[in-house]
Enzyme design. Structure first.
Site, PDB file in Angstrom:
ATOM      1  N   THR A 291      39.144  -2.293  31.601  1.00 28.55           N
ATOM      2  CA  THR A 291      39.048  -1.643  30.286  1.00 28.55           C
ATOM      3  C   THR A 291      38.323  -2.580  29.324  1.00 28.55           C
ATOM      4  OG1 THR A 291      41.158  -0.548  30.688  1.00 28.55           O
ATOM      5  CG2 THR A 291      40.343  -0.553  28.422  1.00 28.55           C
TER       6      THR A 291
ATOM      7  N   LYS B 258      39.128   6.005  27.494  1.00 30.98           N
ATOM      8  CA  LYS B 258      40.212   5.111  27.939  1.00 30.98           C
ATOM      9  C   LYS B 258      40.956   4.517  26.738  1.00 30.98           C
ATOM     10  CE  LYS B 258      42.726   2.217  30.233  1.00 30.98           C
ATOM     11  NZ  LYS B 258      43.995   2.683  30.792  1.00 30.98           N
TER      12      LYS B 258
ATOM     13  N   LYS C 251      44.847  -6.018  23.444  1.00 25.29           N
ATOM     14  CA  LYS C 251      43.375  -6.027  23.574  1.00 25.29           C
ATOM     15  C   LYS C 251      42.808  -4.622  23.395  1.00 25.29           C
ATOM     16  CE  LYS C 251      42.021  -5.513  27.681  1.00 25.29           C
ATOM     17  NZ  LYS C 251      41.652  -4.441  28.599  1.00 25.29           N
TER      18      LYS C 251
HETATM   19  P1  NAP Z   1      45.877  -8.864  35.429  1.00 30.19           P
HETATM   20  O1  NAP Z   1      46.951  -8.626  36.404  1.00 30.19           O
HETATM   21  O2  NAP Z   1      46.144  -9.692  34.219  1.00 30.19           O
HETATM   22  O3  NAP Z   1      44.618  -9.462  36.225  1.00 30.19           O
HETATM   23  C1  NAP Z   1      43.484  -9.878  35.529  1.00 30.19           C
HETATM   24  C2  NAP Z   1      42.379 -10.211  36.521  1.00 30.19           C
HETATM   25  O4  NAP Z   1      41.231 -10.648  35.770  1.00 30.19           O
HETATM   26  C3  NAP Z   1      42.721 -11.373  37.477  1.00 30.19           C
HETATM   27  O5  NAP Z   1      42.091 -11.123  38.703  1.00 30.19           O
HETATM   28  C4  NAP Z   1      42.071 -12.557  36.765  1.00 30.19           C
HETATM   29  O6  NAP Z   1      41.751 -13.633  37.615  1.00 30.19           O
HETATM   30  C5  NAP Z   1      40.809 -11.918  36.259  1.00 30.19           C
HETATM   31  N1  NAP Z   1      40.197 -12.674  35.182  1.00 30.19           N
HETATM   32  C6  NAP Z   1      40.646 -12.829  33.908  1.00 30.19           C
HETATM   33  N2  NAP Z   1      39.791 -13.580  33.194  1.00 30.19           N
HETATM   34  C7  NAP Z   1      38.774 -13.915  34.041  1.00 30.19           C
HETATM   35  C8  NAP Z   1      37.584 -14.659  33.893  1.00 30.19           C
HETATM   36  N3  NAP Z   1      37.248 -15.227  32.723  1.00 30.19           N
HETATM   37  N4  NAP Z   1      36.779 -14.785  34.983  1.00 30.19           N
HETATM   38  C9  NAP Z   1      37.108 -14.214  36.149  1.00 30.19           C
HETATM   39  N5  NAP Z   1      38.217 -13.470  36.348  1.00 30.19           N
HETATM   40  C10 NAP Z   1      39.037 -13.326  35.300  1.00 30.19           C
HETATM   41  O7  NAP Z   1      45.291  -7.491  34.852  1.00 30.19           O
HETATM   42  P2  NAP Z   1      45.455  -5.992  35.413  1.00 30.19           P
HETATM   43  O8  NAP Z   1      46.748  -5.454  34.956  1.00 30.19           O
HETATM   44  O9  NAP Z   1      45.071  -5.960  36.836  1.00 30.19           O
HETATM   45  O10 NAP Z   1      44.325  -5.277  34.514  1.00 30.19           O
HETATM   46  C11 NAP Z   1      42.945  -5.454  34.743  1.00 30.19           C
HETATM   47  C12 NAP Z   1      42.169  -4.542  33.789  1.00 30.19           C
HETATM   48  O11 NAP Z   1      42.586  -3.186  33.980  1.00 30.19           O
HETATM   49  C13 NAP Z   1      42.385  -4.835  32.304  1.00 30.19           C
HETATM   50  O12 NAP Z   1      41.185  -4.566  31.620  1.00 30.19           O
HETATM   51  C14 NAP Z   1      43.459  -3.844  31.894  1.00 30.19           C
HETATM   52  O13 NAP Z   1      43.397  -3.535  30.515  1.00 30.19           O
HETATM   53  C15 NAP Z   1      43.070  -2.655  32.759  1.00 30.19           C
HETATM   54  N6  NAP Z   1      44.166  -1.748  33.126  1.00 30.19           N
HETATM   55  C16 NAP Z   1      45.400  -2.214  33.454  1.00 30.19           C
HETATM   56  C17 NAP Z   1      46.401  -1.322  33.805  1.00 30.19           C
HETATM   57  C18 NAP Z   1      47.788  -1.783  34.146  1.00 30.19           C
HETATM   58  O14 NAP Z   1      48.708  -0.955  34.075  1.00 30.19           O
HETATM   59  N7  NAP Z   1      48.014  -3.021  34.552  1.00 30.19           N
HETATM   60  C19 NAP Z   1      46.126   0.046  33.871  1.00 30.19           C
HETATM   61  C20 NAP Z   1      44.838   0.502  33.588  1.00 30.19           C
HETATM   62  C21 NAP Z   1      43.863  -0.418  33.209  1.00 30.19           C
HETATM   63  P3  NAP Z   1      42.830 -14.840  37.858  1.00 30.19           P
HETATM   64  O15 NAP Z   1      43.726 -14.342  38.935  1.00 30.19           O
HETATM   65  O16 NAP Z   1      41.986 -15.987  38.261  1.00 30.19           O
HETATM   66  O17 NAP Z   1      43.527 -15.051  36.549  1.00 30.19           O
END
Ligand code: NAP
Length: 285
Positions: free
Chosen positions: A98, A173, A241
């Site tokens: 997102t 979104k 965010k």
């Molecule tokens: P998360 O568990 O916090 O994982 C974040 C991912 O991003 C990890 O793989 C992290 O790598 C990587 N990352 C962060 N900063 C980085 C950087 N500077 N360079 C390279 N990799 C980086 O997040 P998530 O819940 O999977 O969500 C991911 C996205 O989907 C977000 O945009 C969120 O808003 C969206 N989203 C989330 C949900 C939900 O329910 N969780 C639902 C829909 C959409 P590391 O492992 O190295 O930290």
């Protein structure tokens, strides 16, 4: 049906279950995560670890990116060691993270300059739908490119919607997450208010969920409220965010500002890495 080789960057709470569903559907998936140890689950499920991001681009036809925020997505696409450093001609890049509409448009331009295709495809639905392959894809970009990858998206989503050109998927979104934020704060405030009047949390959740006031999110988050434990499915910092991005994109309604403030305050109070439902701890004071 074209059997694309898939690449996937970002194995957080959402990325890992989504990759597992692509593997289950029979796709070869090459993965890369900044913290390499976090690739373990996907590898155990049959994914292959890429040497680096450029190698991942070189060896994949369709590359997904599922990372935290705009800065991370930009770094991954255009950074010194990013995806677009390899020959990217005719590759299809799909950003499922997102981000803002502006960032999506920027990524689309960068891909186009390399002769590559770009789709934005943020998803609605959290970890459970990600595990079950029942997310909703909100796609922005060229309809013909989307048509090509629809069979791949069907492995992770129950519904793929073409919203319009790049930028509109992000707008959709951010809009649906605003409603989610309102629901979360509304649920938290209602349960706390009922408690002041001597109504137990369990009873109040039953009333909400058995009445027209209940919905998917009130049912999903009830058990966490009862346990008062909030391990992140959707980390609160990601909702802050999203509200920041929505505000920057013009969201300015009577409720938007106080809800955004609550999430900002919660993050300032170290609740950012807990689940979004931990907003109730912030409201409890
Ligand atoms: P998360 O568990 O916090 O994982 C974040 C991912 O991003 C990890 O793989 C992290 O790598 C990587 N990352 C962060 N900063 C980085 C950087 N500077 N360079 C390279 N990799 C980086 O997040 P998530 O819940 O999977 O969500 C991911 C996205 O989907 C977000 O945009 C969120 O808003 C969206 N989203 C989330 C949900 C939900 O329910 N969780 C639902 C829909 C959409 P590391 O492992 O190295 O930290």
């Amino acid at each position: 049906m074209e059997q694309f080789k898939l690449g996937w960057i970002g194995l957080g709470n959402m990325g890992t279950p989504m990759v597992k569903n692509l593997l289950k559907a029979g796709y070869e998936v090459l993965v890369y995560n900044r913290t390499r140890e976090k690739e373990a689950d996907a590898i155990a499920a049959g994914a292959t670890s890429a040497q680096d991001m450029a190698a991942l681009t070189g060896q994949s036809d369709v590359i997904f990116v599922m990372v935290a925020d705009d800065a991370a997505a930009k770094e991954i696409f255009t950074g010194d060691k990013g995806l677009l450093n390899a020959d990217s001609e005719a590759k299809i890049f799909i950003n499922v993270s997102t981000v803002s509409s502006e960032t999506s448009k920027y990524l689309a331009e960068q891909c186009q300059a390399k002769g590559a295709f770009f789709l934005e495809a943020p998803v609605s639905g959290s970890v459970k739908p990600a595990e079950e392959g029942t997310l909703i894809v909100l796609a922005g970009g060229d309809a013909d490119v989307l048509e090509k990858v629809k069979p791949v998206l069907a492995a992770i989503a129950k519904l793929t919607l073409h919203i319009g050109p790049v930028g509109t998927g992000s707008a959709a979104k951010l809009a649906v997450n605003y409603l989610l934020a309102l629901n979360l704060q509304g649920l938290a405030e209602t349960v706390l208010f009922a408690g002041q009047g001597g109504v137990s949390t369990e009873t109040m959740l039953t009333i909400i969920n058995e009445s027209a006031a209940g919905n998917g999110i009130t049912k999903l988050k009830g058990p966490a409220i009862l346990k008062n434990e909030y391990p992140a499915a959707f980390a609160l910092k990601h909702m802050t965010k999203d509200l920041r991005l929505a505000t920057a994109q013009g969201l300015n309604t009577p409720l938007s500002s106080p809800v955004y403030q609550t999430f900002k305050d919660a993050e300032a109070n170290n609740l950012g890495n807990e689940d979004v439902m931990a907003i109730i701890k912030q409201l409890k004071g």
